[in-house]
Scaffold this motif. Structure first.
Motif, PDB file in Angstrom:
ATOM      1  N   LYS A 174    -149.600 -85.524  62.773  1.00  0.00           N
ATOM      2  CA  LYS A 174    -149.303 -84.034  62.789  1.00  0.00           C
ATOM      3  C   LYS A 174    -148.290 -83.807  63.850  1.00  0.00           C
ATOM      4  O   LYS A 174    -148.252 -84.505  65.238  1.00  0.00           O
ATOM      5  CB  LYS A 174    -150.514 -83.188  63.048  1.00  0.00           C
ATOM      6  N   ARG A 175    -147.139 -83.081  63.460  1.00  0.00           N
ATOM      7  CA  ARG A 175    -146.097 -82.824  64.314  1.00  0.00           C
ATOM      8  C   ARG A 175    -146.085 -81.358  64.728  1.00  0.00           C
ATOM      9  O   ARG A 175    -146.092 -80.517  63.749  1.00  0.00           O
ATOM     10  CB  ARG A 175    -144.887 -83.481  63.757  1.00  0.00           C
ATOM     11  N   ALA A 176    -145.468 -81.226  66.171  1.00  0.00           N
ATOM     12  CA  ALA A 176    -145.160 -79.863  66.442  1.00  0.00           C
ATOM     13  C   ALA A 176    -143.937 -79.887  67.165  1.00  0.00           C
ATOM     14  O   ALA A 176    -143.576 -81.018  67.962  1.00  0.00           O
ATOM     15  CB  ALA A 176    -146.083 -78.934  66.952  1.00  0.00           C
ATOM     16  N   ALA A 177    -142.978 -79.035  67.656  1.00  0.00           N
ATOM     17  CA  ALA A 177    -141.959 -79.097  68.615  1.00  0.00           C
ATOM     18  C   ALA A 177    -141.777 -77.649  68.904  1.00  0.00           C
ATOM     19  O   ALA A 177    -141.946 -76.759  68.239  1.00  0.00           O
ATOM     20  CB  ALA A 177    -140.835 -79.668  68.064  1.00  0.00           C
ATOM     21  N   LEU A 221    -147.657 -78.204  78.130  1.00  0.00           N
ATOM     22  CA  LEU A 221    -148.684 -77.402  77.820  1.00  0.00           C
ATOM     23  C   LEU A 221    -149.422 -77.954  76.372  1.00  0.00           C
ATOM     24  O   LEU A 221    -150.467 -77.830  76.466  1.00  0.00           O
ATOM     25  CB  LEU A 221    -148.225 -75.956  77.773  1.00  0.00           C
ATOM     26  N   HIS A 222    -148.741 -77.825  75.539  1.00  0.00           N
ATOM     27  CA  HIS A 222    -149.067 -78.265  74.267  1.00  0.00           C
ATOM     28  C   HIS A 222    -149.547 -79.693  74.168  1.00  0.00           C
ATOM     29  O   HIS A 222    -150.631 -80.068  73.753  1.00  0.00           O
ATOM     30  CB  HIS A 222    -148.259 -78.217  73.117  1.00  0.00           C
ATOM     31  N   ARG A 223    -149.010 -80.756  74.790  1.00  0.00           N
ATOM     32  CA  ARG A 223    -149.407 -82.043  74.822  1.00  0.00           C
ATOM     33  C   ARG A 223    -150.839 -82.179  75.638  1.00  0.00           C
ATOM     34  O   ARG A 223    -151.770 -82.878  75.331  1.00  0.00           O
ATOM     35  CB  ARG A 223    -148.407 -82.935  75.471  1.00  0.00           C
ATOM     36  N   THR A 224    -150.843 -81.317  76.766  1.00  0.00           N
ATOM     37  CA  THR A 224    -152.259 -81.231  77.427  1.00  0.00           C
ATOM     38  C   THR A 224    -153.163 -80.747  76.715  1.00  0.00           C
ATOM     39  O   THR A 224    -154.297 -81.409  76.726  1.00  0.00           O
ATOM     40  CB  THR A 224    -151.977 -80.222  78.666  1.00  0.00           C
ATOM     41  N   ALA A 225    -152.994 -79.773  76.028  1.00  0.00           N
ATOM     42  CA  ALA A 225    -153.921 -79.114  75.012  1.00  0.00           C
ATOM     43  C   ALA A 225    -154.458 -80.156  73.906  1.00  0.00           C
ATOM     44  O   ALA A 225    -155.674 -80.435  73.605  1.00  0.00           O
ATOM     45  CB  ALA A 225    -153.507 -78.082  74.215  1.00  0.00           C
ATOM     46  N   HIS A 229    -153.576 -87.918  67.263  1.00  0.00           N
ATOM     47  CA  HIS A 229    -152.633 -87.999  66.213  1.00  0.00           C
ATOM     48  C   HIS A 229    -151.514 -87.083  66.148  1.00  0.00           C
ATOM     49  O   HIS A 229    -150.853 -86.893  65.386  1.00  0.00           O
ATOM     50  CB  HIS A 229    -153.315 -88.058  64.858  1.00  0.00           C
ATOM     51  N   TRP A 230    -151.520 -85.840  67.252  1.00  0.00           N
ATOM     52  CA  TRP A 230    -150.692 -85.045  67.283  1.00  0.00           C
ATOM     53  C   TRP A 230    -149.666 -85.311  68.196  1.00  0.00           C
ATOM     54  O   TRP A 230    -149.856 -85.814  69.417  1.00  0.00           O
ATOM     55  CB  TRP A 230    -151.290 -83.808  67.634  1.00  0.00           C
ATOM     56  N   SER A 231    -148.421 -84.813  68.063  1.00  0.00           N
ATOM     57  CA  SER A 231    -147.239 -85.066  68.732  1.00  0.00           C
ATOM     58  C   SER A 231    -146.416 -83.942  69.060  1.00  0.00           C
ATOM     59  O   SER A 231    -146.542 -82.827  68.312  1.00  0.00           O
ATOM     60  CB  SER A 231    -146.344 -86.189  68.323  1.00  0.00           C
ATOM     61  N   TYR A 232    -146.017 -83.741  70.140  1.00  0.00           N
ATOM     62  CA  TYR A 232    -145.075 -82.233  70.414  1.00  0.00           C
ATOM     63  C   TYR A 232    -143.874 -82.615  71.045  1.00  0.00           C
ATOM     64  O   TYR A 232    -144.017 -83.237  72.396  1.00  0.00           O
ATOM     65  CB  TYR A 232    -146.016 -81.303  71.196  1.00  0.00           C
ATOM     66  N   ASP A 233    -142.734 -82.373  70.593  1.00  0.00           N
ATOM     67  CA  ASP A 233    -141.409 -82.642  71.264  1.00  0.00           C
ATOM     68  C   ASP A 233    -140.376 -81.286  71.444  1.00  0.00           C
ATOM     69  O   ASP A 233    -140.890 -80.400  71.036  1.00  0.00           O
ATOM     70  CB  ASP A 233    -140.629 -83.590  70.283  1.00  0.00           C
ATOM     71  N   GLN A 262    -149.590 -67.206  75.957  1.00  0.00           N
ATOM     72  CA  GLN A 262    -148.823 -67.517  74.590  1.00  0.00           C
ATOM     73  C   GLN A 262    -148.950 -68.792  74.144  1.00  0.00           C
ATOM     74  O   GLN A 262    -148.975 -69.154  72.422  1.00  0.00           O
ATOM     75  CB  GLN A 262    -147.349 -66.912  74.612  1.00  0.00           C
ATOM     76  N   ALA A 263    -148.925 -70.084  74.749  1.00  0.00           N
ATOM     77  CA  ALA A 263    -149.013 -71.245  74.227  1.00  0.00           C
ATOM     78  C   ALA A 263    -150.442 -71.597  73.825  1.00  0.00           C
ATOM     79  O   ALA A 263    -150.695 -72.207  72.572  1.00  0.00           O
ATOM     80  CB  ALA A 263    -148.608 -72.176  75.498  1.00  0.00           C
ATOM     81  N   VAL A 264    -151.532 -70.978  74.506  1.00  0.00           N
ATOM     82  CA  VAL A 264    -152.946 -71.048  74.167  1.00  0.00           C
ATOM     83  C   VAL A 264    -152.944 -70.621  72.490  1.00  0.00           C
ATOM     84  O   VAL A 264    -153.483 -71.121  71.485  1.00  0.00           O
ATOM     85  CB  VAL A 264    -153.695 -70.361  74.783  1.00  0.00           C
ATOM     86  N   LEU A 265    -152.496 -69.498  72.442  1.00  0.00           N
ATOM     87  CA  LEU A 265    -152.455 -68.904  70.962  1.00  0.00           C
ATOM     88  C   LEU A 265    -151.760 -69.798  69.984  1.00  0.00           C
ATOM     89  O   LEU A 265    -151.937 -69.869  68.716  1.00  0.00           O
ATOM     90  CB  LEU A 265    -151.938 -67.379  71.083  1.00  0.00           C
ATOM     91  N   GLN A 266    -150.536 -70.375  70.512  1.00  0.00           N
ATOM     92  CA  GLN A 266    -149.830 -71.048  69.601  1.00  0.00           C
ATOM     93  C   GLN A 266    -150.672 -72.460  69.151  1.00  0.00           C
ATOM     94  O   GLN A 266    -150.819 -72.723  67.994  1.00  0.00           O
ATOM     95  CB  GLN A 266    -148.430 -71.456  70.120  1.00  0.00           C
ATOM     96  N   VAL A 267    -151.194 -72.963  70.213  1.00  0.00           N
ATOM     97  CA  VAL A 267    -152.200 -74.416  69.643  1.00  0.00           C
ATOM     98  C   VAL A 267    -153.212 -73.904  68.713  1.00  0.00           C
ATOM     99  O   VAL A 267    -153.437 -74.777  67.952  1.00  0.00           O
ATOM    100  CB  VAL A 267    -152.812 -74.597  71.101  1.00  0.00           C
TER     101      VAL A 267
END
Length: 275
Positions: free
Chosen positions: A5-8, A22-26, A34-38, A245-250
């Motif tokens: 799964k991907r996000a960015a 922030l997202h990678r830490t989450a 299996h998740w990545s964030y760029d 706001q990142a918490v809510l995005q995750v």
């Protein structure tokens, strides 16, 4: 086997974005191996082609300037929160391939203030009228029972802020920037200006200040935030907003809740300290 799964985060400029940290830490805390964030340097002209090139592995996007408004015509659905300020900072891709735009800045701002004990105020002040100011007004619609005074540099900006107030159900009064020191006496002051813009106000902080929400996080503290703290006032910073706001995005992108807020905040603090 888990499906990738991907996000960015997209924007321009994007190099210094803390969102990947922030997202990678989450993801790590939640065991989402299996998740990545760029991050991708994308402007308005490149946005449609980028979106059209995404495959089914993509779960969501974070958007920063200058894409928050430009993305709206490219979406299948926009939440009421995002529509209220014509700004999307979050896109979630549904299982059937639809693009749903949301805004986590507004609830993130409310959550960051509530974390510091600000539930209701009888009036508030907003310094500036930039892109963040409309989100601030939307948050203040939930927090302020009375008027919000916006301190701005031009009549065009003042008219814009009054228009946002009418749309969001907030009574907005306006005053010139030269009177901004008066606004520091409000129980809640939201500074939405670029770095350096409020430095001259640091000497004007009242003896018993209320709460300051300064949306900047680098450099931190701002001169105003430092003076505010020195006078004993409560300060909410841009990193607080970024984390909430990142918490809510995750949570929206992964479907997992709650997101690990304290781990995300600690990672953001480390990244800022490292420069």
């Amino acid at each position: 086997m888990s499906t990738e799964k991907r996000a960015a985060v997209l924007g321009s400029p994007i190099t210094h974005s803390l969102s990947p940290v922030l997202h990678r830490t989450a993801y790590a805390e939640l065991g989402l191996t299996h998740w990545s964030y760029d991050r991708y340097e994308i402007d308005e002209a490149r946005l449609p082609g980028f979106l059209d090139g995404l495959d089914a592995s993509w779960a969501g996007l974070s958007l920063t300037m200058p894409l928050k408004r430009a993305v709206i015509p490219l979406l299948d659905e926009v939440t009421a929160t995002a529509a209220s300020v014509e700004a999307v900072n979050t896109v979630v891709f549904t299982d059937d391939g639809r693009r749903v735009g949301d805004n986590t800045d507004i609830p993130g701002m409310i959550a960051a203030l509530r974390e510091r004990g600000v539930e209701k105020v009888d009036h508030a002040a907003v310094l500036g009228a930039g892109a963040t100011a409309s989100s601030a007004l939307a948050a203040l619609a939930h927090l302020s029972t009375g008027p919000v005074t916006a301190y701005v540099r031009s009549e065009a900006r003042a008219e814009e802020m009054r228009g946002w107030g009418e749309r969001l159900g907030v009574r907005v009064l306006t005053a010139g920037w030269e009177r901004a020191a008066e606004g520091l006496r409000a129980p809640l002051v939201v500074a939405t200006t670029p770095a350096g813009a409020t430095d001259a106000l640091a000497a004007e902080v009242p003896d018993r200040p209320g709460t300051l929400f300064d949306v900047l996080y680098d450099p931190w503290p701002t001169a105003l935030a430092a003076a505010w703290s020195a006078r004993g006032g409560a300060v909410v910073g841009g990193l607080d907003l970024l984390v909430h706001q990142a918490v809510l995005q995750v949570e929206r992108m992964t479907g997992r809740s709650p997101a690990p807020m304290e781990a995300m905040r600690a990672a953001g603090e480390r990244a800022l300290a490292a420069g």
